[in-house]
Design an enzyme around this catalytic site. Structure first.
Site, PDB file in Angstrom:
ATOM      1  N   TYR A 120      17.368   2.967   4.265  1.00  0.00           N
ATOM      2  CA  TYR A 120      17.589   4.301   4.816  1.00  0.00           C
ATOM      3  C   TYR A 120      16.324   5.145   4.727  1.00  0.00           C
ATOM      4  O   TYR A 120      15.891   5.768   5.690  1.00  0.00           O
ATOM      5  CB  TYR A 120      18.720   5.003   4.066  1.00  0.00           C
TER       6      TYR A 120
ATOM      7  N   ARG B  13      -2.913  -0.478  -2.552  1.00  0.00           N
ATOM      8  CA  ARG B  13      -3.407  -1.173  -3.733  1.00  0.00           C
ATOM      9  C   ARG B  13      -4.741  -1.837  -3.413  1.00  0.00           C
ATOM     10  O   ARG B  13      -4.954  -2.316  -2.282  1.00  0.00           O
ATOM     11  CB  ARG B  13      -2.388  -2.202  -4.207  1.00  0.00           C
TER      12      ARG B  13
ATOM     13  N   HIS C 119      -8.192   1.645  -8.150  1.00  0.00           N
ATOM     14  CA  HIS C 119      -6.760   1.939  -8.201  1.00  0.00           C
ATOM     15  C   HIS C 119      -6.514   3.439  -8.329  1.00  0.00           C
ATOM     16  O   HIS C 119      -5.430   3.939  -8.003  1.00  0.00           O
ATOM     17  CB  HIS C 119      -6.129   1.203  -9.379  1.00  0.00           C
TER      18      HIS C 119
ATOM     19  N   ARG D 298      -4.930   5.830  -5.656  1.00  0.00           N
ATOM     20  CA  ARG D 298      -3.471   5.939  -5.533  1.00  0.00           C
ATOM     21  C   ARG D 298      -2.949   7.094  -6.391  1.00  0.00           C
ATOM     22  O   ARG D 298      -2.104   7.886  -5.951  1.00  0.00           O
ATOM     23  CB  ARG D 298      -2.810   4.623  -5.916  1.00  0.00           C
TER      24      ARG D 298
ATOM     25  N   LYS E 113       2.736  -6.175  -3.495  1.00  0.00           N
ATOM     26  CA  LYS E 113       3.299  -6.370  -4.829  1.00  0.00           C
ATOM     27  C   LYS E 113       4.818  -6.473  -4.774  1.00  0.00           C
ATOM     28  O   LYS E 113       5.421  -7.259  -5.507  1.00  0.00           O
ATOM     29  CB  LYS E 113       2.894  -5.200  -5.731  1.00  0.00           C
TER      30      LYS E 113
ATOM     31  N   HIS F  34       6.098   1.945  -3.486  1.00  0.00           N
ATOM     32  CA  HIS F  34       6.836   1.695  -4.713  1.00  0.00           C
ATOM     33  C   HIS F  34       8.214   1.157  -4.349  1.00  0.00           C
ATOM     34  O   HIS F  34       8.787   1.523  -3.332  1.00  0.00           O
ATOM     35  CB  HIS F  34       6.978   2.978  -5.529  1.00  0.00           C
TER      36      HIS F  34
END
Length: 408
Positions: free
Chosen positions: A372, A245, A335, A338, A272, A362
């Site tokens: 995991y 970001r 941005h 991304r 974030k 995310h």
């Protein structure tokens, strides 16, 4: 004999303080310094007391008599005027402490230290700015006196300026402040709860991003030829490789990088999702960072402001660099790197979608699943980081290699 305005004006200071009596307990205390103070003498519960009711000439004779009469009424009702005055002062202080702005500041302070849910610095700055837009309207009002029409009028002022998204977000934040006030027993209900749908819904616009391989190559070549500030160029060179970001890139600190392990650890406070984010560094990323280190290392911000090394690069610096290269805001943004990486990595068919999502930082609502996948896809992410940088190098050549999209 009752006092007159002339007698009061002509009263001169003496070596010691003295009194000029009026009637029914009111008198003027003339101080050696020249100050003239109104006092009311009264008796309650067998004790004689004096109540300060103002200073002359701020409080004139007529107003002093009115205050005296109010004090006498309190005594008649069995209440001590001095105690009532202290209570009124406390009520006024409490009202000041419970204005919308005061509660909003308290709420923001809480959100900035709210554990794993704490606001990121950029979110905190944006939220505090939007709430500050309400200071001239409902900001000074006691929060318990604010009604839905007050909030609606305030946010519509923002809306009328064409700032539809800011108006919408400000209303949301105001609602959060009111709900915090409910939770802390300052008010009984949120006055914004019935305002849903009252504002114009802004048109959703996505960040400008280039995702076609040929155009990505053009962009990368343009960045290579950038002739502005060296740090801006280095930031634009690094952005497509790491695709973090923009705020994380701007706030990157040299202490977060391990060159030996080819690793960038972004601490939770800067992300974030409020979780540490590990970024594997390709050979190309390391080379760019070493160039930056020669300019700004070995401590502090990797990309500091040109005005002060104690502050990070402006949030508009990379976007301004892209505009200088001729890319409009609906074509490419900071941005957008991304979206570029997400699109092309997924289209390549070479990488597990979870590995790509993890690389993009995310969130995953399932903590066990998240833990995991963080472990299961790390090796793949390291390989993907190098493949992606190699592919960026290929795209920067005279055309995009079609083989890059051959699915396995």
């Amino acid at each position: 004999m009752p006092l007159t305005d002339i007698a009061i004006r002509n009263a001169k200071p003496r070596e010691k303080a003295y009194k000029l009596g009026d009637a029914l307990g009111l008198f003027l205390l003339v101080k050696p310094t020249g100050g003239k103070l109104w006092r009311v003498k009264y008796r309650i519960h067998g004790k004689e007391k004096a109540l300060a009711v103002g200073t002359y000439p701020t409080v004139g004779l007529a107003e002093a008599r009115r205050r005296r009469d109010n004090a006498r009424q309190l005594v008649s009702d069995g209440r001590d005027p001095s105690i009532e005055k202290r209570r009124e002062k406390m009520r006024a202080e409490l009202a000041t402490a419970t204005t919308f702005t005061a509660i909003a500041e308290e709420y923001c302070a809480k959100r900035k230290r709210d554990g794993v849910k704490a606001w990121a610095p950029a979110t905190a700055n944006r939220s505090e700015y939007l709430l500050s837009l309400l200071r001239g309207s409902i900001g000074t009002m006691p929060i318990g006196d604010i009604e839905p029409i007050d909030v609606l009028t305030a946010v519509r002022r923002i809306e009328k300026k064409g700032q539809l998204e800011s108006a919408r977000r400000t209303l949301q934040l105001a609602g959060a402040v009111f709900r915090y006030a409910v939770a802390t027993a300052r008010i009984s209900s949120d006055p914004t709860r019935d305002l849903r749908g009252a504002l114009t819904t802004p048109t959703v616009t996505h960040y400008g991003a280039i995702i076609e391989p040929e155009r990505v190559g053009e962009l990368l070549r343009a960045i290579n030829g950038y002739e502005g500030q060296p740090l801006t160029k280095l930031a634009m060179l690094l952005a497509p490789h790491v695709f973090v970001r923009p705020g994380e890139l701007r706030h990157a600190d040299w202490s977060e990088f391990d060159f030996d392990s080819a690793l960038w650890r972004i601490p939770a406070a800067k992300t974030k999702m409020r979780k540490d984010h590990m970024v594997p560094l390709s050979r190309q990323s390391l080379a760019i960072l070493k160039d930056a280190n020669a300019l700004t290392g070995p401590t502090g911000f990797v990309f500091p402001s040109i005005r002060s090394r104690r502050r990070p690069m402006s949030d508009n610096t990379i976007n301004a660099g892209l505009r200088r290269l001729g890319y409009a805001s609906d074509e490419m943004t900071a941005h957008g790197f991304r979206a570029m990486a997400s699109t092309l990595l997924n289209e390549s068919g070479k990488w597990h979608p979870d590995a790509i999502e993890r690389a993009l930082a995310h969130g995953d609502s399932d903590r066990i699943r998240a833990a995991y996948h963080r472990g299961a896809h790390w090796k793949e992410r390291v390989e993907m980081a190098q493949w992606w940088s190699d592919y960026l190098d290929e795209m920067r050549g005279e055309g995009a290699p079609k083989s890059a999209f051959k699915r396995q």
